[in-house]
Design a protein around this motif. Sequence first.
Motif, PDB file in Angstrom:
ATOM      1  N   LYS A 136      18.799  32.876  17.679  1.00 23.99           N
ATOM      2  CA  LYS A 136      18.427  32.969  19.088  1.00 23.99           C
ATOM      3  C   LYS A 136      18.327  34.420  19.528  1.00 23.99           C
ATOM      4  O   LYS A 136      17.383  34.810  20.235  1.00 23.99           O
ATOM      5  CB  LYS A 136      19.451  32.218  19.934  1.00 23.99           C
ATOM      6  CG  LYS A 136      19.171  32.266  21.429  1.00 23.99           C
ATOM      7  CD  LYS A 136      20.262  31.536  22.204  1.00 23.99           C
ATOM      8  CE  LYS A 136      20.017  31.636  23.710  1.00 23.99           C
ATOM      9  NZ  LYS A 136      21.072  30.955  24.483  1.00 23.99           N
ATOM     10  N   ARG A 137      19.287  35.245  19.108  1.00 18.09           N
ATOM     11  CA  ARG A 137      19.277  36.668  19.494  1.00 18.09           C
ATOM     12  C   ARG A 137      18.107  37.406  18.848  1.00 18.09           C
ATOM     13  O   ARG A 137      17.509  38.289  19.466  1.00 18.09           O
ATOM     14  CB  ARG A 137      20.604  37.328  19.085  1.00 18.09           C
ATOM     15  CG  ARG A 137      21.799  36.861  19.870  1.00 18.09           C
ATOM     16  CD  ARG A 137      21.712  37.293  21.346  1.00 18.09           C
ATOM     17  NE  ARG A 137      21.814  38.745  21.453  1.00 18.09           N
ATOM     18  CZ  ARG A 137      20.830  39.535  21.844  1.00 18.09           C
ATOM     19  NH1 ARG A 137      19.646  39.030  22.162  1.00 18.09           N
ATOM     20  NH2 ARG A 137      20.999  40.840  21.914  1.00 18.09           N
ATOM     21  N   ILE A 138      17.771  37.033  17.614  1.00 18.91           N
ATOM     22  CA  ILE A 138      16.623  37.664  16.947  1.00 18.91           C
ATOM     23  C   ILE A 138      15.330  37.321  17.675  1.00 18.91           C
ATOM     24  O   ILE A 138      14.469  38.190  17.900  1.00 18.91           O
ATOM     25  CB  ILE A 138      16.557  37.232  15.470  1.00 18.91           C
ATOM     26  CG1 ILE A 138      17.750  37.802  14.701  1.00 18.91           C
ATOM     27  CG2 ILE A 138      15.250  37.698  14.826  1.00 18.91           C
ATOM     28  CD1 ILE A 138      17.849  37.318  13.269  1.00 18.91           C
ATOM     29  N   LEU A 139      15.178  36.064  18.057  1.00 13.61           N
ATOM     30  CA  LEU A 139      13.976  35.639  18.774  1.00 13.61           C
ATOM     31  C   LEU A 139      13.867  36.322  20.137  1.00 13.61           C
ATOM     32  O   LEU A 139      12.763  36.626  20.601  1.00 13.61           O
ATOM     33  CB  LEU A 139      13.980  34.119  18.944  1.00 13.61           C
ATOM     34  CG  LEU A 139      13.835  33.301  17.653  1.00 13.61           C
ATOM     35  CD1 LEU A 139      13.941  31.808  17.952  1.00 13.61           C
ATOM     36  CD2 LEU A 139      12.518  33.614  16.955  1.00 13.61           C
ATOM     37  N   GLN A 140      15.002  36.570  20.771  1.00 20.97           N
ATOM     38  CA  GLN A 140      14.992  37.272  22.053  1.00 20.97           C
ATOM     39  C   GLN A 140      14.603  38.735  21.908  1.00 20.97           C
ATOM     40  O   GLN A 140      14.088  39.348  22.854  1.00 20.97           O
ATOM     41  CB  GLN A 140      16.369  37.173  22.718  1.00 20.97           C
ATOM     42  CG  GLN A 140      16.726  35.785  23.222  1.00 20.97           C
ATOM     43  CD  GLN A 140      18.151  35.699  23.750  1.00 20.97           C
ATOM     44  OE1 GLN A 140      18.976  36.583  23.492  1.00 20.97           O
ATOM     45  NE2 GLN A 140      18.443  34.636  24.489  1.00 20.97           N
ATOM     46  N   ALA A 141      14.841  39.307  20.737  1.00 21.99           N
ATOM     47  CA  ALA A 141      14.541  40.725  20.520  1.00 21.99           C
ATOM     48  C   ALA A 141      13.048  40.973  20.321  1.00 21.99           C
ATOM     49  O   ALA A 141      12.558  42.069  20.607  1.00 21.99           O
ATOM     50  CB  ALA A 141      15.316  41.243  19.312  1.00 21.99           C
ATOM     51  N   ILE A 142      12.319  39.975  19.838  1.00 25.51           N
ATOM     52  CA  ILE A 142      10.900  40.158  19.530  1.00 25.51           C
ATOM     53  C   ILE A 142      10.081  40.538  20.759  1.00 25.51           C
ATOM     54  O   ILE A 142       9.298  41.504  20.713  1.00 25.51           O
ATOM     55  CB  ILE A 142      10.332  38.897  18.845  1.00 25.51           C
ATOM     56  CG1 ILE A 142      10.991  38.726  17.475  1.00 25.51           C
ATOM     57  CG2 ILE A 142       8.817  39.004  18.707  1.00 25.51           C
ATOM     58  CD1 ILE A 142      10.593  37.442  16.769  1.00 25.51           C
ATOM     59  N   PRO A 143      10.203  39.832  21.906  1.00 29.21           N
ATOM     60  CA  PRO A 143       9.440  40.253  23.097  1.00 29.21           C
ATOM     61  C   PRO A 143       9.776  41.662  23.566  1.00 29.21           C
ATOM     62  O   PRO A 143       8.895  42.383  24.047  1.00 29.21           O
ATOM     63  CB  PRO A 143       9.833  39.199  24.154  1.00 29.21           C
ATOM     64  CG  PRO A 143      10.310  38.031  23.388  1.00 29.21           C
ATOM     65  CD  PRO A 143      10.964  38.591  22.164  1.00 29.21           C
ATOM     66  N   LEU A 144      11.031  42.055  23.419  1.00 31.88           N
ATOM     67  CA  LEU A 144      11.423  43.405  23.825  1.00 31.88           C
ATOM     68  C   LEU A 144      10.753  44.457  22.948  1.00 31.88           C
ATOM     69  O   LEU A 144      10.329  45.510  23.431  1.00 31.88           O
ATOM     70  CB  LEU A 144      12.945  43.549  23.754  1.00 31.88           C
ATOM     71  CG  LEU A 144      13.742  42.772  24.797  1.00 31.88           C
ATOM     72  CD1 LEU A 144      15.238  42.910  24.534  1.00 31.88           C
ATOM     73  CD2 LEU A 144      13.409  43.241  26.205  1.00 31.88           C
ATOM     74  N   LEU A 145      10.655  44.179  21.654  1.00 27.38           N
ATOM     75  CA  LEU A 145       9.975  45.104  20.745  1.00 27.38           C
ATOM     76  C   LEU A 145       8.497  45.249  21.125  1.00 27.38           C
ATOM     77  O   LEU A 145       7.948  46.357  21.121  1.00 27.38           O
ATOM     78  CB  LEU A 145      10.106  44.607  19.303  1.00 27.38           C
ATOM     79  CG  LEU A 145      11.501  44.673  18.682  1.00 27.38           C
ATOM     80  CD1 LEU A 145      11.515  43.982  17.333  1.00 27.38           C
ATOM     81  CD2 LEU A 145      11.960  46.107  18.540  1.00 27.38           C
ATOM     82  N   LEU A 146       7.866  44.145  21.464  1.00 26.20           N
ATOM     83  CA  LEU A 146       6.459  44.185  21.883  1.00 26.20           C
ATOM     84  C   LEU A 146       6.306  44.961  23.192  1.00 26.20           C
ATOM     85  O   LEU A 146       5.340  45.706  23.373  1.00 26.20           O
ATOM     86  CB  LEU A 146       5.915  42.766  22.036  1.00 26.20           C
ATOM     87  CG  LEU A 146       5.759  41.973  20.730  1.00 26.20           C
ATOM     88  CD1 LEU A 146       5.312  40.540  21.031  1.00 26.20           C
ATOM     89  CD2 LEU A 146       4.759  42.647  19.803  1.00 26.20           C
TER      90      LEU A 146
END
Length: 317
Positions: A7-17
Amino acid sequence: MLKYIVKRILQAIPLLLLITLICFTLINLAPYDAIDSITTPDMTKAEVEAKREAYGLNDPMIVQYGRWVGNILKGDFGYSLLSHTSIKYDLKIRIPATIKLVLPSYLSAYLLSIVLGLLAGSHKNKWQDKLIDGFCSVGISMPTFWFAMIVMYFLGYKFKIFPLMGMHTIGMEDSFADFMKHFVMPYIVLTVGFLPDLTRYVRGSTIGQLKEDYVIVQQAFGAKKTEILFKHVGRNVLIPLITKLGMALPMLVTGAVITETIFSWPGIGSYFVKAISAMDYPIVMSILVLSGTLVILGNLLSDVLYCLTDPRIKTIK
């Protein structure tokens, strides 16, 4: 636990974009033409236009953004406007140099802060606590560049114990002894810079833990103060302190900008400052993307480490 980490990894993806989008927008708002990073002054206008077409600089912004993100994912950060060298190649050389300086400094400060913080917290308002807290107050308020120059003046110039600048003496790049001579002064500056904040963090956690019921129980059973402090309190203090390790990840790349610049250490910090001075935007934006990405990854690593060390986190949905 695995569900929480995913869940935390998936939340990080939009922030990276979002970071890449902000940096790309800043690049296009900056007062320079991107074609300058891939051409040379002796090229004709026809050659420049051919380059512009070949690299897709005439394409819509959304297309350019998608291609730019794709190149970043492949490790292609473009070229320097000033030297026309590959930024990827420069980073490969400079990131290890920064890590060699920052990592030992932070780990040293980390370990020292545990001892000093436990000592100060267990002697609250006593002379030990006041002495350590006084050191922390001075360390936090003291500008890094000022302390670096003081160290450089006394250890490098006045007493000539260590070389003033650089990472190696010319012609002695393979000498470990020569590297250590250059390493000592910036290492001292960074360690002193990292130590006060970490020490106060441990001190505050120690004071809080000493008020817990398990400490009173251990005292009732006749446990020694040292045993309680290092065996029980220290263990609980280290759990939140682990999060600091994750948050330190960005420091491995951008944590020594001032120190590297003053000591001419050939790392990311001095590279970044020179790029800003020369308005070399591709380098500046590449480092900003890298730094922002490491901040997110550092937060993610902190959460994962906390999840692994604290069983209570496993119950979070």
